[in-house]
Design an enzyme around this catalytic site. Structure first.
Site, PDB file in Angstrom:
ATOM      1  CB  THR A   1      -1.032  -0.126   1.151  1.00 55.73           C
ATOM      2  OG1 THR A   1      -1.294   1.408   1.600  1.00 55.73           O
ATOM      3  CG2 THR A   1      -0.214  -0.220   2.605  1.00 55.73           C
ATOM      4  CG  ASP A   2      -1.056   5.099  -1.048  1.00 56.65           C
ATOM      5  OD1 ASP A   2      -1.640   4.500   0.018  1.00 56.65           O
ATOM      6  OD2 ASP A   2      -1.415   5.968  -1.554  1.00 56.65           O
ATOM      7  CD  GLU A   3      -3.103   3.823   5.083  1.00 52.25           C
ATOM      8  OE1 GLU A   3      -3.980   3.344   4.552  1.00 52.25           O
ATOM      9  OE2 GLU A   3      -2.977   3.776   6.213  1.00 52.25           O
TER      10      GLU A   3
ATOM     11  CE1 TYR B   1      -3.242  -2.295   6.077  1.00 55.40           C
ATOM     12  CE2 TYR B   1      -3.221  -0.050   5.384  1.00 55.40           C
ATOM     13  CZ  TYR B   1      -3.270  -1.364   5.119  1.00 55.40           C
ATOM     14  OH  TYR B   1      -3.229  -1.473   3.748  1.00 55.40           O
TER      15      TYR B   1
ATOM     16  CE  LYS C   1      -0.040  -4.463   3.232  1.00 59.38           C
ATOM     17  NZ  LYS C   1      -0.643  -5.895   2.799  1.00 59.38           N
TER      18      LYS C   1
HETATM   19  P1  NAD Z   1      -9.896  -6.986   2.997  1.00 58.57           P
HETATM   20  O1  NAD Z   1      -9.911  -6.547   4.142  1.00 58.57           O
HETATM   21  O2  NAD Z   1     -11.089  -6.766   2.126  1.00 58.57           O
HETATM   22  O3  NAD Z   1      -9.685  -8.693   2.545  1.00 58.57           O
HETATM   23  C1  NAD Z   1      -8.762  -9.067   3.314  1.00 58.57           C
HETATM   24  C2  NAD Z   1      -8.643 -10.557   2.959  1.00 58.57           C
HETATM   25  O4  NAD Z   1      -7.850 -11.704   3.797  1.00 58.57           O
HETATM   26  C3  NAD Z   1     -10.000 -11.282   3.836  1.00 58.57           C
HETATM   27  O5  NAD Z   1     -10.615 -11.950   2.887  1.00 58.57           O
HETATM   28  C4  NAD Z   1      -9.588 -12.150   4.866  1.00 58.57           C
HETATM   29  O6  NAD Z   1     -10.464 -13.149   5.097  1.00 58.57           O
HETATM   30  C5  NAD Z   1      -8.448 -12.612   4.615  1.00 58.57           C
HETATM   31  N1  NAD Z   1      -7.466 -12.825   5.687  1.00 58.57           N
HETATM   32  C6  NAD Z   1      -7.229 -11.897   6.796  1.00 58.57           C
HETATM   33  N2  NAD Z   1      -6.533 -12.431   7.569  1.00 58.57           N
HETATM   34  C7  NAD Z   1      -6.065 -13.746   7.005  1.00 58.57           C
HETATM   35  C8  NAD Z   1      -5.228 -14.822   7.521  1.00 58.57           C
HETATM   36  N3  NAD Z   1      -4.426 -14.769   8.729  1.00 58.57           N
HETATM   37  N4  NAD Z   1      -5.155 -15.949   6.787  1.00 58.57           N
HETATM   38  C9  NAD Z   1      -5.669 -15.929   5.322  1.00 58.57           C
HETATM   39  N5  NAD Z   1      -6.622 -14.783   5.066  1.00 58.57           N
HETATM   40  C10 NAD Z   1      -6.735 -13.763   5.879  1.00 58.57           C
HETATM   41  O7  NAD Z   1      -8.688  -6.191   2.076  1.00 58.57           O
HETATM   42  P2  NAD Z   1      -8.589  -5.616   0.868  1.00 58.57           P
HETATM   43  O8  NAD Z   1      -8.923  -4.149   0.948  1.00 58.57           O
HETATM   44  O9  NAD Z   1      -9.213  -6.306  -0.242  1.00 58.57           O
HETATM   45  O10 NAD Z   1      -7.243  -5.641   0.799  1.00 58.57           O
HETATM   46  C11 NAD Z   1      -6.047  -6.667   0.065  1.00 58.57           C
HETATM   47  C12 NAD Z   1      -4.682  -6.218   0.058  1.00 58.57           C
HETATM   48  O11 NAD Z   1      -4.559  -4.913  -0.521  1.00 58.57           O
HETATM   49  C13 NAD Z   1      -4.095  -6.091   1.501  1.00 58.57           C
HETATM   50  O12 NAD Z   1      -3.019  -6.573   1.558  1.00 58.57           O
HETATM   51  C14 NAD Z   1      -4.013  -4.609   1.742  1.00 58.57           C
HETATM   52  O13 NAD Z   1      -3.209  -4.036   2.541  1.00 58.57           O
HETATM   53  C15 NAD Z   1      -3.677  -4.272   0.212  1.00 58.57           C
HETATM   54  N6  NAD Z   1      -4.225  -2.750  -0.146  1.00 58.57           N
HETATM   55  C16 NAD Z   1      -5.501  -2.307  -0.134  1.00 58.57           C
HETATM   56  C17 NAD Z   1      -5.908  -1.258  -0.534  1.00 58.57           C
HETATM   57  C18 NAD Z   1      -7.484  -0.449  -0.516  1.00 58.57           C
HETATM   58  O14 NAD Z   1      -7.757   0.486  -0.618  1.00 58.57           O
HETATM   59  N7  NAD Z   1      -8.363  -1.676   0.090  1.00 58.57           N
HETATM   60  C19 NAD Z   1      -5.076  -0.315  -0.986  1.00 58.57           C
HETATM   61  C20 NAD Z   1      -3.821  -0.859  -1.259  1.00 58.57           C
HETATM   62  C21 NAD Z   1      -3.362  -1.953  -0.660  1.00 58.57           C
HETATM   63  O1  DAU Z   2      -3.866   4.064   0.911  1.00 55.99           O
HETATM   64  C1  DAU Z   2      -4.154   2.757   0.591  1.00 55.99           C
HETATM   65  C2  DAU Z   2      -4.812   2.220   1.836  1.00 55.99           C
HETATM   66  O2  DAU Z   2      -6.247   2.828   1.779  1.00 55.99           O
HETATM   67  C3  DAU Z   2      -4.998   0.787   2.008  1.00 55.99           C
HETATM   68  O3  DAU Z   2      -3.600   0.308   2.475  1.00 55.99           O
HETATM   69  C4  DAU Z   2      -5.969   0.460   3.166  1.00 55.99           C
HETATM   70  O4  DAU Z   2      -6.143  -1.023   3.225  1.00 55.99           O
HETATM   71  C5  DAU Z   2      -7.198   1.086   3.093  1.00 55.99           C
HETATM   72  O5  DAU Z   2      -7.987   0.922   4.192  1.00 55.99           O
HETATM   73  C6  DAU Z   2      -7.164   2.533   2.634  1.00 55.99           C
HETATM   74  O6  DAU Z   2      -6.628   3.258   3.894  1.00 55.99           O
HETATM   75  P1  DAU Z   2      -7.160   4.864   4.513  1.00 55.99           P
HETATM   76  O7  DAU Z   2      -7.253   5.011   5.797  1.00 55.99           O
HETATM   77  O8  DAU Z   2      -6.934   5.693   3.536  1.00 55.99           O
HETATM   78  O9  DAU Z   2      -8.831   4.389   3.993  1.00 55.99           O
HETATM   79  P2  DAU Z   2     -10.150   4.702   4.876  1.00 55.99           P
HETATM   80  O10 DAU Z   2     -11.189   4.228   3.771  1.00 55.99           O
HETATM   81  O11 DAU Z   2     -10.280   4.069   6.029  1.00 55.99           O
HETATM   82  O12 DAU Z   2     -10.424   6.384   4.821  1.00 55.99           O
HETATM   83  C7  DAU Z   2     -10.338   7.149   3.646  1.00 55.99           C
HETATM   84  C8  DAU Z   2     -10.262   8.348   4.179  1.00 55.99           C
HETATM   85  O13 DAU Z   2     -11.407   8.865   4.760  1.00 55.99           O
HETATM   86  C9  DAU Z   2      -9.170   8.757   5.393  1.00 55.99           C
HETATM   87  O14 DAU Z   2      -8.705   9.933   5.229  1.00 55.99           O
HETATM   88  C10 DAU Z   2     -10.097   8.828   6.848  1.00 55.99           C
HETATM   89  C11 DAU Z   2     -11.533   9.288   6.151  1.00 55.99           C
HETATM   90  N1  DAU Z   2     -12.844   8.752   6.556  1.00 55.99           N
HETATM   91  C12 DAU Z   2     -12.638   7.421   6.823  1.00 55.99           C
HETATM   92  C13 DAU Z   2     -13.692   6.532   7.274  1.00 55.99           C
HETATM   93  C14 DAU Z   2     -13.910   5.057   7.516  1.00 55.99           C
HETATM   94  C15 DAU Z   2     -13.740   9.523   7.334  1.00 55.99           C
HETATM   95  O15 DAU Z   2     -13.584  10.758   7.245  1.00 55.99           O
HETATM   96  N2  DAU Z   2     -14.584   8.838   7.809  1.00 55.99           N
HETATM   97  C16 DAU Z   2     -14.898   7.657   7.913  1.00 55.99           C
HETATM   98  O16 DAU Z   2     -15.909   7.075   8.560  1.00 55.99           O
END
Ligand code: NAD
Ligand code: DAU
Length: 336
Positions: free
Chosen positions: A125-127, A150, A154
């Protein structure tokens, strides 16, 4: 090719499996997922019974299980999505993040090393770059400055994965993507939470002043990028995958109000997230130059598609917003 996808029942993992099975004939997918609160086999209903697909319920921390899958299924490549993925949950309770994201990744890496796996893509992630002051953008050499538990977990997993390239010669690449959105996203993240609340007339909780900036990437664009890295990425290289769509949160939420027809009066400022990163910004120039990838979806179209999906799938949303979700909601928002 035989692929092991971890976390394939989650939001991005399930989109990736649907993408692979619908576009890459000859690829077989084994999905290893523990089915935590975020894992949902309904996300994969479209490929139920597909001849090239197998689901295994299990933990990535279970190294013997992973080793036997790699050997028995003759796996050529691992695409590793499984993680605890939500920042707010990592603030409420950090340990599961280190168990899965760090120790789980380590177990996969050791299993890969032992079985001489041919290829590994570690999805990150870019985080991990933390806050970035305008007008700067992070490239892949930018320092890691994780702000939340988190992102720290990562960043630790990224460094561990890269160390296995240098020390053990594992053929591994790391991807770092920006904020994804699209169908099937668990309604704890900003966009699906706001859509779900707007469609049901509930308050839309805006952290702090709502001027934090995120770069929005449609999930299918992310999946194409991961495939490009899997096929053509180089060992030991990191690839940023961004959406070229930086917006303040409040702009995103106002668009959701407009497209759903919900009232502005639902906007509810609440206490800010501790340690909240103000701005994420990355350049995907390396993906464009080296792998000829760029995002295709424009934000308005992607957001409308996503809203349409949540409108048409209100039962999916109701089912995932069960008792455990309500407990989380109360814990995170109750006293804000
Ligand atoms: P998600 O939370 O929707 O899904 C995570 C999945 O992993 C779930 O199906 C869960 O059951 C499984 N899991 C969790 N712990 C596990 C374990 N111990 N063993 C096996 N399975 C397990 O997550 P997502 O949003 O689909 O993100 C997927 C990946 O992409 C993550 O690695 C996250 O860091 C990365 N990522 C997410 C975003 C975003 O915006 N959502 C952006 C950049 C990177
Ligand atoms: O940047 C990539 C990341 O993006 C991924 O690695 C993470 O898995 C994913 O959860 C996401 O992280 P963020 O913290 O950026 O996403 P989130 O959707 O939780 O929040 C996006 C922005 O919105 C952040 O600035 C917090 C704000 N927010 C979020 C929630 C849930 C609110 O203002 N209110 C809310 O209720």
């Amino acid at each position: 090719m035989n692929l092991l996808v971890t976390g394939g029942a989650g939001f991005i993992g399930s989109a990736f499996i649907r993408y692979v099975l619908s576009t890459r004939a000859g690829t077989r997918v084994v999905n290893l997922d523990a089915l935590t609160y975020a894992g949902n086999l309904e996300n994969l209903a479209a490929i139920d019974g597909h001849k090239d697909y197998r689901f295994v319920r299990g933990e990535i921390t279970d190294q013997p299980l992973v080793e036997s899958l790699l050997a028995d299924e003759r796996i050529d490549a691992v695409v590793h999505f499984a993680a605890e993925s939500h920042v707010d949950r990592s603030i409420l309770s950090s340990k599961p993040f280190f168990d899965t994201n760090v120790l789980g990744t380590l177990a996969l890496l050791d299993a890969a090393r032992k079985t001489k796996l041919a290829r590994f893509v570690h999805v990150s992630t870019d985080e991990v770059y933390g806050d970035i002051d305008a007008p700067h953008e992070a490239d892949e050499g930018f320092p890691l400055r994780a702000s939340s538990p988190y992102s720290a977990s990562k960043a630790a997993s990224d460094l561990t994965a890269l160390s296995y390239v240098r020390t053990f010669g594992l053929n591994l690449s790391v991807t770092r993507a920006s904020n994804n959105y699209g169908p099937y996203q668990f309604p704890e993240k900003l966009i699906p939470l706001m859509i779900s609340n707007a469609l049901t007339g509930k308050p839309l909780p805006i952290y702090g002043d709502g001027q934090q900036i995120r770069d929005w990437l449609y999930v299918d664009d992310h999946c194409r990028g991961i495939w490009a890295v899997l096929e053509r990425g180089a060992a030991g290289e990191v690839y940023n995958i961004g959406g070229n769509c930086s917006l303040p949160n409040l702009d995103v939420v106002r668009r959701i109000l407009t497209f759903t027809g919900a009232s502005e009066s639902l906007l509810t400022p609440v206490a800010d997230r501790p340690g909240h990163d103000r701005r994420y910004a990355l350049t995907s120039g390396k993906m464009e130059r080296d792998l000829h990838w760029s995002p295709l979806m424009d934000f308005e179209t992607g957001l409308r598609l996503t809203i349409d999906w949540y409108r048409a799938n209100s039962e999916w949303t109701q089912r995932v917003q069960s008792g455990a979700y309500r407990d989380y909601y109360e814990q995170n928002y109750g006293s804000r």
